[in-house]
Scaffold this motif. Structure first.
Motif, PDB file in Angstrom:
ATOM      1  N   UNK A 247      42.756  28.886  38.864  1.00 21.34           N
ATOM      2  CA  UNK A 247      41.808  27.849  39.203  1.00 21.34           C
ATOM      3  C   UNK A 247      40.483  27.996  38.486  1.00 21.34           C
ATOM      4  N   UNK A 248      39.491  27.210  38.889  1.00 25.18           N
ATOM      5  CA  UNK A 248      38.198  27.189  38.203  1.00 25.18           C
ATOM      6  C   UNK A 248      37.420  28.495  38.294  1.00 25.18           C
ATOM      7  N   UNK A 249      37.764  29.374  39.227  1.00 26.60           N
ATOM      8  CA  UNK A 249      37.082  30.663  39.311  1.00 26.60           C
ATOM      9  C   UNK A 249      37.542  31.618  38.221  1.00 26.60           C
ATOM     10  N   UNK A 250      38.647  31.294  37.542  1.00 26.02           N
ATOM     11  CA  UNK A 250      39.138  32.125  36.450  1.00 26.02           C
ATOM     12  C   UNK A 250      39.548  33.518  36.881  1.00 26.02           C
ATOM     13  N   UNK A 251      40.232  33.610  38.026  1.00 25.10           N
ATOM     14  CA  UNK A 251      40.558  34.915  38.613  1.00 25.10           C
ATOM     15  C   UNK A 251      41.970  35.391  38.283  1.00 25.10           C
ATOM     16  N   UNK A 252      42.585  34.851  37.226  1.00 26.82           N
ATOM     17  CA  UNK A 252      43.959  35.217  36.920  1.00 26.82           C
ATOM     18  C   UNK A 252      44.158  36.682  36.585  1.00 26.82           C
ATOM     19  N   UNK A 307      38.957  34.101  31.495  1.00 26.04           N
ATOM     20  CA  UNK A 307      40.113  33.740  32.318  1.00 26.04           C
ATOM     21  C   UNK A 307      41.434  34.010  31.602  1.00 26.04           C
ATOM     22  N   UNK A 308      42.486  34.206  32.370  1.00 26.78           N
ATOM     23  CA  UNK A 308      43.769  34.620  31.817  1.00 26.78           C
ATOM     24  C   UNK A 308      44.411  33.522  30.985  1.00 26.78           C
ATOM     25  N   UNK A 309      44.288  32.270  31.414  1.00 26.97           N
ATOM     26  CA  UNK A 309      44.849  31.174  30.623  1.00 26.97           C
ATOM     27  C   UNK A 309      44.241  31.148  29.227  1.00 26.97           C
ATOM     28  N   UNK A 310      42.936  31.286  29.162  1.00 26.25           N
ATOM     29  CA  UNK A 310      42.263  31.279  27.863  1.00 26.25           C
ATOM     30  C   UNK A 310      42.682  32.479  27.030  1.00 26.25           C
ATOM     31  N   UNK A 311      42.860  33.626  27.667  1.00 27.21           N
ATOM     32  CA  UNK A 311      43.272  34.821  26.940  1.00 27.21           C
ATOM     33  C   UNK A 311      44.644  34.619  26.300  1.00 27.21           C
ATOM     34  N   UNK A 312      45.538  33.900  26.988  1.00 28.59           N
ATOM     35  CA  UNK A 312      46.865  33.651  26.429  1.00 28.59           C
ATOM     36  C   UNK A 312      46.785  32.842  25.139  1.00 28.59           C
ATOM     37  N   UNK A 313      45.729  32.035  25.012  1.00 28.88           N
ATOM     38  CA  UNK A 313      45.535  31.220  23.811  1.00 28.88           C
ATOM     39  C   UNK A 313      44.712  31.968  22.768  1.00 28.88           C
ATOM     40  N   UNK A 314      43.621  32.593  23.214  1.00 27.36           N
ATOM     41  CA  UNK A 314      42.664  33.202  22.292  1.00 27.36           C
ATOM     42  C   UNK A 314      43.013  34.636  21.910  1.00 27.36           C
ATOM     43  N   UNK A 315      43.691  35.353  22.795  1.00 30.52           N
ATOM     44  CA  UNK A 315      44.035  36.761  22.551  1.00 30.52           C
ATOM     45  C   UNK A 315      45.501  37.008  22.884  1.00 30.52           C
ATOM     46  N   UNK A 316      46.400  36.292  22.220  1.00 23.49           N
ATOM     47  CA  UNK A 316      47.817  36.403  22.599  1.00 23.49           C
ATOM     48  C   UNK A 316      48.380  37.806  22.416  1.00 23.49           C
ATOM     49  N   UNK A 317      47.875  38.567  21.445  1.00 26.77           N
ATOM     50  CA  UNK A 317      48.407  39.919  21.233  1.00 26.77           C
ATOM     51  C   UNK A 317      48.095  40.812  22.426  1.00 26.77           C
ATOM     52  N   UNK A 318      46.883  40.685  22.975  1.00 23.90           N
ATOM     53  CA  UNK A 318      46.515  41.498  24.133  1.00 23.90           C
ATOM     54  C   UNK A 318      47.334  41.103  25.355  1.00 23.90           C
TER      55      UNK A 318
END
Length: 356
Positions: A247-252, A307-318
């Motif tokens: 959600x909007x809190x970015x707590x993934x 947030x985790x969703x953004x990390x999946x896009x921006x830092x897929x290797x991590x």
């Protein structure tokens, strides 16, 4: 001793793993798991959701920056305790399908339609039994506390000046707290007129061991395949970051860490009590190797930038590294833990409709 009595004695030893030479007493280990890990976790969720309910009421009684901050902090703690519980979804929480009350991906447009329709009462009974799961739960509280109202202004406090929006917020928070109390009490008393689930969970002829090991395995599969794998495009389709319920809190990332912590507590004990949980049943070497795998997976998860969703896009290797580390635990559970305990793997009652 007759042959029949001898065979019976061996069967009892194999079932209970008692001091007949078969190792720890399984019912005793499950009782300890219930008393030291599972019941305290449900009681913490009960307390945290009660604090969220109270914080939501205070916020609506006197909207202020401080009251909003307190409500957000209470929401974060409640989410943590619910995430920690996911590997312990056995007993009352499954019988009641509590995840559909507590945490479900929300439909924002439907929430706004509900709030804007004055013909619909926003009391606990309706919110529990007569609206869709996508219009309640922790995701709904998160929406109201972070994004509610005009998205062009993000004026959450201003939006809470609407009495119906506040009635919705407090009604949803009360619904979560009520459900938390029922499922927590069901372990030590009864919510359906039967015996407390604690005894059923630990019974030698029950399904407690199979249920909890299956739950851990389902959680790990959900994280690695349905969520992180789908978000990264590792499951044979294009990347779908929306597969991560955040959600909007970015707590993934926090959700992920606490879900792993809960699984570790079930299998080998928490950080404060290593060697507990199911560890006494896993032999001498397996708990240590599981501990190493969890340490690696948690380090990889904690290194992710929310947030985790953004990390999946921006830092897929991590994110892929974290997924691989969790996948290693999943494989060890599916092979060595299941084999060591003789567990039967089935299908989750929450398959297809749980959201973590």
């Amino acid at each position: 001793m007759t042959l029949r009595r001898a065979v019976g004695a061996v069967a009892v030893c194999l079932l209970l793993s008692t001091a007949c030479g078969g190792g720890p007493d399984r019912p005793s280990v499950l009782t300890d798991l219930a008393d030291e890990v599972v019941i305290p976790a449900y009681e913490k969720f009960q307390a945290d959701s009660g604090a969220l309910d109270a914080a939501a009421s205070r916020l609506c009684s006197g909207p202020s920056d401080g009251a909003l901050s307190d409500a957000r902090a209470a929401l974060a703690e409640t989410r943590r305790s619910w995430s920690y519980l996911e590997s312990m979804w056995v007993g009352p929480v499954m019988d009641r399908r509590s995840w559909a009350v507590v945490r479900w991906p929300v439909a924002v447009d439907e929430i706004e339609d509900l709030i804007s329709d004055p013909s619909i009462e926003l009391d606990r009974d309706r919110l529990t039994n007569r609206i869709g799961a996508d219009q309640r739960g922790l995701g709904a509280v998160e929406y109201v506390l972070y994004e509610s109202g005009d998205p062009s202004t993000s004026d959450v406090l201003g939006a809470l000046g609407d009495p119906r929006r506040c009635a919705y917020l407090t009604g949803v928070a009360e619904t979560i707290a009520s459900e938390a109390s029922v499922v927590a009490d069901g372990w030590t008393s009864s919510w359906d007129g039967g015996e407390p689930y604690r005894g059923q969970f630990a019974a030698a002829d029950g399904e407690g061991l199979d249920s909890v090991v299956n739950d851990v395995l389902f959680l790990l599969e959900s994280v690695t395949d349905l969520e992180l794998g789908a978000a990264l495009g590792a499951m044979g389709s294009a990347p779908r970051p929306e597969a991560i319920d955040e959600g909007p809190a970015g707590a993934g990332v926090e959700d992920l860490v606490h879900r792993l912590d809960g699984a570790r507590a079930v299998l080998i004990g928490g950080r404060s009590r290593p060697g507990s949980g199911l560890a006494p049943l896993l032999g001498e070497d397996l708990p240590g190797r599981l501990s190493d795998q969890f340490t690696a997976a948690l380090a990889a998860a904690q290194a992710l930038e929310p947030p985790l969703r953004a990390a999946a896009v921006d830092s897929p290797a991590a994110v892929a590294a974290a997924r691989d580390a969790i996948k290693a635990i999943q494989i060890m559970v599916a092979t060595e833990v299941v084999g060591r305990l003789g567990v039967t793997i089935g299908f989750s009652d929450a398959d297809g409709d749980s959201s973590g």
